[in-house]
Design an enzyme around this catalytic site. Structure first.
Site, PDB file in Angstrom:
ATOM      1  N   ASP A  45       0.834  -1.206   0.000  1.00  0.00           N
ATOM      2  CA  ASP A  45       0.000   0.000   0.000  1.00  0.00           C
ATOM      3  C   ASP A  45       0.868   1.255   0.000  1.00  0.00           C
ATOM      4  OD1 ASP A  45      -3.109  -0.791   0.925  1.00  0.00           O
ATOM      5  OD2 ASP A  45      -1.604  -2.192   1.645  1.00  0.00           O
ATOM      6  N   ILE A 139      -3.957  -0.043  -2.753  1.00  0.00           N
ATOM      7  CA  ILE A 139      -4.384  -1.448  -2.806  1.00  0.00           C
ATOM      8  C   ILE A 139      -5.792  -1.506  -2.229  1.00  0.00           C
ATOM      9  CG2 ILE A 139      -4.056  -3.814  -1.982  1.00  0.00           C
ATOM     10  CD1 ILE A 139      -1.098  -3.381  -1.931  1.00  0.00           C
ATOM     11  N   LYS A 270     -14.697  -5.767  -8.814  1.00  0.00           N
ATOM     12  CA  LYS A 270     -16.118  -6.008  -9.093  1.00  0.00           C
ATOM     13  C   LYS A 270     -16.641  -5.034 -10.134  1.00  0.00           C
ATOM     14  CE  LYS A 270     -17.198  -5.700  -4.671  1.00  0.00           C
ATOM     15  NZ  LYS A 270     -15.882  -5.781  -4.006  1.00  0.00           N
TER      16      LYS A 270
END
Length: 358
Positions: A45, A139, A270
Protein backbone atom coordinates in the site's frame (compact mmCIF):
# COMPACT_ATOMS: atom_id res chain seq x y z
CA UNK A 1 -11.73 18.49 -22.48
CA UNK A 2 -10.14 15.26 -23.73
CA UNK A 3 -8.11 14.42 -20.60
CA UNK A 4 -5.76 12.41 -22.85
CA UNK A 5 -2.63 13.26 -20.84
CA UNK A 6 -4.39 12.57 -17.55
CA UNK A 7 -5.53 9.18 -18.81
CA UNK A 8 -2.09 8.19 -20.05
CA UNK A 9 -0.24 9.26 -16.91
CA UNK A 10 -2.83 7.65 -14.64
CA UNK A 11 -2.70 4.40 -16.63
CA UNK A 12 1.11 4.27 -16.63
CA UNK A 13 1.28 5.16 -12.94
CA UNK A 14 -1.18 2.42 -11.99
CA UNK A 15 0.60 -0.08 -14.24
CA UNK A 16 3.95 0.71 -12.60
CA UNK A 17 2.42 0.41 -9.13
CA UNK A 18 1.07 -3.07 -9.93
CA UNK A 19 4.64 -4.25 -10.56
CA UNK A 20 5.36 -3.43 -6.92
CA UNK A 21 2.10 -4.78 -5.53
CA UNK A 22 2.46 -8.11 -7.33
CA UNK A 23 5.95 -8.56 -5.93
CA UNK A 24 4.52 -8.13 -2.43
CA UNK A 25 1.47 -10.27 -3.28
CA UNK A 26 3.71 -13.28 -3.94
CA UNK A 27 5.68 -12.86 -0.71
CA UNK A 28 4.66 -14.77 2.41
CA UNK A 29 5.35 -11.80 4.67
CA UNK A 30 3.69 -8.60 3.45
CA UNK A 31 4.77 -6.18 6.18
CA UNK A 32 1.25 -5.76 7.54
CA UNK A 33 0.27 -3.08 10.05
CA UNK A 34 -3.09 -2.21 11.62
CA UNK A 35 -4.46 1.32 11.20
CA UNK A 36 -6.49 3.22 13.77
CA UNK A 37 -9.72 1.81 12.35
CA UNK A 38 -8.29 -1.73 12.70
CA UNK A 39 -8.08 -2.20 8.92
CA UNK A 40 -4.83 -3.68 7.58
CA UNK A 41 -2.21 -1.86 5.53
CA UNK A 42 0.84 -3.45 3.88
CA UNK A 43 4.20 -2.34 2.58
CA UNK A 44 2.59 -2.68 -0.85
CA UNK A 45 0.00 0.00 0.00
CA UNK A 46 2.68 2.47 1.03
CA UNK A 47 4.98 1.77 -1.90
CA UNK A 48 2.20 1.97 -4.50
CA UNK A 49 0.90 5.24 -3.06
CA UNK A 50 4.38 6.80 -3.21
CA UNK A 51 4.91 5.79 -6.83
CA UNK A 52 1.51 7.02 -8.02
CA UNK A 53 1.58 10.35 -6.19
CA UNK A 54 5.09 11.03 -7.50
CA UNK A 55 3.84 10.57 -11.08
CA UNK A 56 0.77 12.75 -10.50
CA UNK A 57 2.71 15.56 -8.83
CA UNK A 58 5.40 15.54 -11.54
CA UNK A 59 2.87 15.90 -14.34
CA UNK A 60 0.16 17.92 -12.61
CA UNK A 61 1.93 19.81 -9.79
CA UNK A 62 -1.12 21.89 -8.86
CA UNK A 63 -3.40 18.87 -8.44
CA UNK A 64 -4.14 17.54 -4.96
CA UNK A 65 -4.47 13.87 -4.03
CA UNK A 66 -6.94 12.21 -1.67
CA UNK A 67 -4.95 9.11 -0.73
CA UNK A 68 -5.86 6.37 1.70
CA UNK A 69 -2.47 6.10 3.44
CA UNK A 70 -0.12 8.41 5.35
CA UNK A 71 3.45 7.92 6.50
CA UNK A 72 3.54 8.88 10.19
CA UNK A 73 3.94 5.26 11.31
CA UNK A 74 6.74 4.67 8.81
CA UNK A 75 8.71 7.64 10.12
CA UNK A 76 8.91 5.79 13.44
CA UNK A 77 9.91 2.48 11.82
CA UNK A 78 13.13 2.94 9.80
CA UNK A 79 13.50 -0.77 9.07
CA UNK A 80 10.04 -0.93 7.52
CA UNK A 81 10.72 2.28 5.60
CA UNK A 82 13.87 0.75 4.15
CA UNK A 83 11.96 -2.34 3.10
CA UNK A 84 9.41 -0.20 1.25
CA UNK A 85 12.15 1.93 -0.29
CA UNK A 86 13.81 -1.16 -1.75
CA UNK A 87 10.48 -2.18 -3.30
CA UNK A 88 9.96 1.28 -4.75
CA UNK A 89 13.44 1.29 -6.27
CA UNK A 90 12.70 -2.02 -7.99
CA UNK A 91 9.39 -0.94 -9.55
CA UNK A 92 10.24 0.26 -13.05
CA UNK A 93 8.52 0.43 -16.40
CA UNK A 94 10.89 -0.50 -19.20
CA UNK A 95 13.24 -2.23 -16.80
CA UNK A 96 15.64 -3.18 -19.58
CA UNK A 97 16.54 0.50 -19.85
CA UNK A 98 16.95 2.08 -16.45
CA UNK A 99 16.33 5.57 -17.79
CA UNK A 100 13.55 4.62 -20.17
CA UNK A 101 11.37 7.26 -21.77
CA UNK A 102 8.34 5.74 -20.06
CA UNK A 103 9.88 6.26 -16.63
CA UNK A 104 10.78 9.81 -17.56
CA UNK A 105 7.15 10.50 -18.36
CA UNK A 106 6.33 9.63 -14.75
CA UNK A 107 9.07 11.82 -13.33
CA UNK A 108 11.84 9.22 -13.17
CA UNK A 109 12.74 7.26 -10.05
CA UNK A 110 12.26 8.70 -6.58
CA UNK A 111 15.59 9.94 -5.23
CA UNK A 112 15.44 8.62 -1.68
CA UNK A 113 13.39 7.34 1.22
CA UNK A 114 12.59 10.84 2.48
CA UNK A 115 11.11 11.81 -0.90
CA UNK A 116 9.12 8.56 -0.82
CA UNK A 117 7.65 9.38 2.61
CA UNK A 118 6.82 12.91 1.51
CA UNK A 119 5.06 11.53 -1.56
CA UNK A 120 2.94 9.23 0.62
CA UNK A 121 1.98 12.16 2.84
CA UNK A 122 1.00 14.27 -0.18
CA UNK A 123 -2.22 12.24 -0.32
CA UNK A 124 -3.69 14.46 2.40
CA UNK A 125 -6.16 16.52 0.37
CA UNK A 126 -9.56 17.13 1.92
CA UNK A 127 -11.26 16.77 -1.49
CA UNK A 128 -14.47 18.72 -2.00
CA UNK A 129 -16.74 20.08 -4.71
CA UNK A 130 -14.35 22.59 -6.32
CA UNK A 131 -11.17 22.19 -8.32
CA UNK A 132 -9.14 19.17 -9.41
CA UNK A 133 -7.96 16.32 -7.23
CA UNK A 134 -7.18 12.63 -7.55
CA UNK A 135 -8.71 9.86 -5.44
CA UNK A 136 -6.21 7.06 -4.83
CA UNK A 137 -6.50 3.64 -3.24
CA UNK A 138 -3.08 2.02 -3.68
CA UNK A 139 -4.38 -1.45 -2.81
CA UNK A 140 -8.15 -1.70 -2.69
CA UNK A 141 -9.20 -4.96 -1.07
CA UNK A 142 -6.22 -5.31 1.26
CA UNK A 143 -7.80 -8.28 3.03
CA UNK A 144 -8.20 -10.02 -0.32
CA UNK A 145 -4.62 -9.11 -1.14
CA UNK A 146 -3.49 -10.72 2.11
CA UNK A 147 -5.47 -13.93 1.58
CA UNK A 148 -4.33 -14.30 -2.04
CA UNK A 149 -7.55 -13.06 -3.66
CA UNK A 150 -8.59 -10.19 -5.89
CA UNK A 151 -7.41 -6.64 -5.34
CA UNK A 152 -7.12 -3.45 -7.38
CA UNK A 153 -4.92 -0.38 -7.69
CA UNK A 154 -7.40 2.49 -8.13
CA UNK A 155 -6.95 6.06 -9.33
CA UNK A 156 -9.52 8.66 -10.41
CA UNK A 157 -9.45 12.32 -11.37
CA UNK A 158 -12.30 14.36 -9.89
CA UNK A 159 -13.03 17.85 -11.21
CA UNK A 160 -15.59 20.06 -9.44
CA UNK A 161 -17.07 16.99 -7.78
CA UNK A 162 -17.41 14.87 -10.94
CA UNK A 163 -15.23 11.89 -11.85
CA UNK A 164 -13.57 12.59 -15.20
CA UNK A 165 -10.90 9.85 -15.46
CA UNK A 166 -10.86 6.43 -13.83
CA UNK A 167 -8.22 3.68 -13.91
CA UNK A 168 -8.25 0.26 -12.22
CA UNK A 169 -5.28 -2.09 -12.26
CA UNK A 170 -6.51 -5.63 -11.47
CA UNK A 171 -3.49 -7.96 -11.56
CA UNK A 172 -5.44 -11.13 -10.71
CA UNK A 173 -8.40 -10.77 -13.09
CA UNK A 174 -8.25 -12.55 -16.47
CA UNK A 175 -7.23 -10.40 -19.44
CA UNK A 176 -9.97 -12.04 -21.52
CA UNK A 177 -13.15 -9.96 -21.25
CA UNK A 178 -15.17 -13.08 -22.09
CA UNK A 179 -13.74 -15.17 -19.24
CA UNK A 180 -16.43 -16.33 -16.79
CA UNK A 181 -16.74 -14.35 -13.59
CA UNK A 182 -14.84 -15.96 -10.75
CA UNK A 183 -13.00 -14.80 -7.66
CA UNK A 184 -10.56 -17.71 -8.17
CA UNK A 185 -6.90 -16.73 -8.59
CA UNK A 186 -5.47 -20.23 -8.11
CA UNK A 187 -2.60 -21.55 -10.19
CA UNK A 188 -5.04 -23.86 -11.94
CA UNK A 189 -7.11 -20.88 -13.01
CA UNK A 190 -4.02 -18.98 -14.08
CA UNK A 191 -3.17 -21.76 -16.53
CA UNK A 192 -6.50 -21.22 -18.26
CA UNK A 193 -6.38 -17.42 -18.46
CA UNK A 194 -3.65 -14.84 -18.77
CA UNK A 195 -4.10 -12.53 -15.79
CA UNK A 196 -3.60 -8.83 -15.25
CA UNK A 197 -5.99 -6.27 -16.72
CA UNK A 198 -6.10 -2.48 -16.79
CA UNK A 199 -9.56 -0.88 -16.98
CA UNK A 200 -9.94 2.80 -17.80
CA UNK A 201 -12.55 5.38 -18.71
CA UNK A 202 -12.87 9.06 -19.52
CA UNK A 203 -16.13 10.92 -18.96
CA UNK A 204 -18.34 10.66 -22.06
CA UNK A 205 -15.60 8.82 -23.99
CA UNK A 206 -16.34 5.19 -23.12
CA UNK A 207 -14.53 2.49 -21.15
CA UNK A 208 -11.73 0.11 -22.17
CA UNK A 209 -9.70 -2.84 -20.99
CA UNK A 210 -6.14 -3.86 -21.87
CA UNK A 211 -3.52 -6.24 -20.51
CA UNK A 212 -1.25 -4.97 -17.77
CA UNK A 213 2.32 -4.73 -19.00
CA UNK A 214 5.79 -3.81 -17.78
CA UNK A 215 6.68 -1.10 -20.29
CA UNK A 216 4.41 1.11 -22.38
CA UNK A 217 0.65 0.64 -22.43
CA UNK A 218 -0.60 -2.32 -24.45
CA UNK A 219 -3.44 -2.21 -27.02
CA UNK A 220 -6.91 -1.68 -25.59
CA UNK A 221 -10.45 -2.57 -26.56
CA UNK A 222 -13.82 -1.06 -25.71
CA UNK A 223 -15.90 -2.79 -23.05
CA UNK A 224 -19.67 -2.80 -22.58
CA UNK A 225 -22.09 -4.11 -19.99
CA UNK A 226 -24.43 -6.90 -20.97
CA UNK A 227 -28.19 -6.81 -20.44
CA UNK A 228 -29.45 -10.30 -19.63
CA UNK A 229 -32.99 -11.03 -18.44
CA UNK A 230 -32.98 -10.04 -14.79
CA UNK A 231 -33.60 -13.61 -13.59
CA UNK A 232 -30.44 -14.74 -15.40
CA UNK A 233 -28.24 -11.97 -14.01
CA UNK A 234 -25.05 -12.61 -12.08
CA UNK A 235 -24.45 -10.28 -9.17
CA UNK A 236 -21.24 -9.44 -7.38
CA UNK A 237 -20.82 -8.54 -3.74
CA UNK A 238 -18.02 -7.98 -1.29
CA UNK A 239 -16.32 -10.89 0.45
CA UNK A 240 -16.23 -9.09 3.78
CA UNK A 241 -19.56 -9.10 5.64
CA UNK A 242 -18.39 -5.97 7.43
CA UNK A 243 -18.45 -4.07 4.12
CA UNK A 244 -21.77 -5.21 2.71
CA UNK A 245 -24.97 -6.82 3.99
CA UNK A 246 -24.98 -10.32 2.48
CA UNK A 247 -28.37 -11.12 3.99
CA UNK A 248 -30.14 -8.11 2.49
CA UNK A 249 -28.49 -8.73 -0.86
CA UNK A 250 -29.63 -12.36 -0.88
CA UNK A 251 -33.23 -11.25 -0.26
CA UNK A 252 -32.99 -8.70 -3.08
CA UNK A 253 -31.68 -11.36 -5.46
CA UNK A 254 -34.55 -13.63 -4.45
CA UNK A 255 -37.09 -10.85 -5.02
CA UNK A 256 -35.65 -10.28 -8.50
CA UNK A 257 -35.87 -14.01 -9.24
CA UNK A 258 -32.10 -14.42 -9.50
CA UNK A 259 -31.17 -18.02 -8.78
CA UNK A 260 -27.44 -18.00 -9.52
CA UNK A 261 -25.25 -17.78 -6.44
CA UNK A 262 -23.51 -14.43 -5.97
CA UNK A 263 -19.83 -14.05 -6.77
CA UNK A 264 -18.02 -12.63 -3.76
CA UNK A 265 -14.95 -10.69 -4.75
CA UNK A 266 -12.71 -8.16 -3.04
CA UNK A 267 -12.04 -4.63 -4.28
CA UNK A 268 -13.12 -2.55 -7.25
CA UNK A 269 -12.33 -5.57 -9.42
CA UNK A 270 -16.12 -6.01 -9.09
CA UNK A 271 -16.72 -2.77 -10.98
CA UNK A 272 -14.37 -3.84 -13.77
CA UNK A 273 -16.00 -7.27 -13.98
CA UNK A 274 -19.49 -5.78 -14.25
CA UNK A 275 -18.36 -3.14 -16.76
CA UNK A 276 -17.08 -5.73 -19.22
CA UNK A 277 -20.12 -7.97 -18.86
CA UNK A 278 -18.55 -10.78 -16.83
CA UNK A 279 -21.04 -9.90 -14.10
CA UNK A 280 -24.26 -7.94 -14.35
CA UNK A 281 -25.07 -6.34 -10.99
CA UNK A 282 -23.02 -5.05 -8.07
CA UNK A 283 -24.76 -4.60 -4.74
CA UNK A 284 -23.06 -3.08 -1.70
CA UNK A 285 -25.69 -2.33 0.91
CA UNK A 286 -24.82 -0.68 4.21
CA UNK A 287 -24.28 -2.87 7.23
CA UNK A 288 -25.04 -0.05 9.68
CA UNK A 289 -26.60 3.41 9.69
CA UNK A 290 -23.28 4.97 10.65
CA UNK A 291 -21.05 3.35 8.00
CA UNK A 292 -19.74 5.89 5.47
CA UNK A 293 -17.98 4.89 2.27
CA UNK A 294 -14.66 6.45 1.22
CA UNK A 295 -14.41 8.11 -2.18
CA UNK A 296 -11.26 6.17 -3.16
CA UNK A 297 -13.19 2.90 -2.87
CA UNK A 298 -15.62 3.85 -5.64
CA UNK A 299 -14.57 6.80 -7.82
CA UNK A 300 -12.70 4.97 -10.59
CA UNK A 301 -15.09 2.02 -10.67
CA UNK A 302 -18.22 4.16 -10.83
CA UNK A 303 -16.98 5.99 -13.92
CA UNK A 304 -15.86 2.79 -15.66
CA UNK A 305 -19.27 1.17 -15.16
CA UNK A 306 -21.11 4.31 -16.27
CA UNK A 307 -18.99 4.64 -19.41
CA UNK A 308 -19.55 0.95 -20.20
CA UNK A 309 -23.32 1.52 -20.30
CA UNK A 310 -24.32 1.13 -16.68
CA UNK A 311 -25.84 3.23 -13.95
CA UNK A 312 -24.35 3.55 -10.47
CA UNK A 313 -26.37 5.08 -7.62
CA UNK A 314 -26.75 4.67 -3.91
CA UNK A 315 -29.39 2.39 -2.41
CA UNK A 316 -32.05 5.10 -2.72
CA UNK A 317 -31.34 5.69 -6.40
CA UNK A 318 -29.45 8.96 -5.80
CA UNK A 319 -26.34 9.87 -7.78
CA UNK A 320 -23.07 9.11 -6.01
CA UNK A 321 -21.70 12.46 -4.79
CA UNK A 322 -17.89 12.71 -4.91
CA UNK A 323 -17.87 16.37 -3.89
CA UNK A 324 -18.40 15.89 -0.15
CA UNK A 325 -14.77 15.55 0.90
CA UNK A 326 -12.98 12.27 1.55
CA UNK A 327 -16.19 10.28 2.07
CA UNK A 328 -19.53 9.67 0.35
CA UNK A 329 -21.23 11.51 3.19
CA UNK A 330 -24.55 11.95 1.35
CA UNK A 331 -24.87 8.36 0.11
CA UNK A 332 -25.72 5.01 1.66
CA UNK A 333 -24.92 1.84 -0.26
CA UNK A 334 -24.01 1.23 -3.90
CA UNK A 335 -26.10 -0.30 -6.70
CA UNK A 336 -24.52 -0.79 -10.14
CA UNK A 337 -26.55 -2.27 -12.99
CA UNK A 338 -27.17 -1.95 -16.75
CA UNK A 339 -29.32 1.07 -17.58
CA UNK A 340 -32.29 -1.04 -18.61
CA UNK A 341 -32.28 -3.03 -15.34
CA UNK A 342 -31.27 -0.40 -12.82
CA UNK A 343 -34.76 0.87 -11.96
CA UNK A 344 -36.04 -2.66 -11.34
CA UNK A 345 -33.06 -3.41 -9.09
CA UNK A 346 -33.48 -0.16 -7.15
CA UNK A 347 -37.17 -0.91 -6.60
CA UNK A 348 -36.26 -4.31 -5.17
CA UNK A 349 -33.59 -2.73 -2.95
CA UNK A 350 -36.03 -0.13 -1.62
CA UNK A 351 -38.67 -2.78 -0.99
CA UNK A 352 -36.39 -5.01 1.06
CA UNK A 353 -34.81 -2.17 3.03
CA UNK A 354 -38.13 -0.49 3.80
CA UNK A 355 -39.57 -3.83 4.99
CA UNK A 356 -36.64 -4.15 7.39
CA UNK A 357 -37.30 -0.70 8.82
CA UNK A 358 -41.03 -1.31 9.26
Amino acid sequence: MSYSKELRIASLAVQRATILTQKVFHEKLKGTLSKDDKSPVTIGDFGAQALIIQAIKYNFPEDEVVGEEEASTLREKPDLTQQIWELVQGARLGIDERDSEIEKELGGPLTGADQMLNAIDAGNSAGGSKGRFWALDPIDGTKGFLRGGQYAVCLALIVDGEVKVGVLGCPNLPVDDQAPLSADVSDAGAEKHQRGVLFSAVYRQGATSQPLGTNDLLPYQAIHMKTPPIKEATFCESVEAGHSSHGDQAMIAQKLGITKPSVRMDSQAKYGSVARGAGDLYLRLPVSATYVEKIWDHAAGCLIVAEAGGVVTDAEGNNVDFGQGRTLAKNKGIVAAPKSLHKEVINAVKSILSAKRA
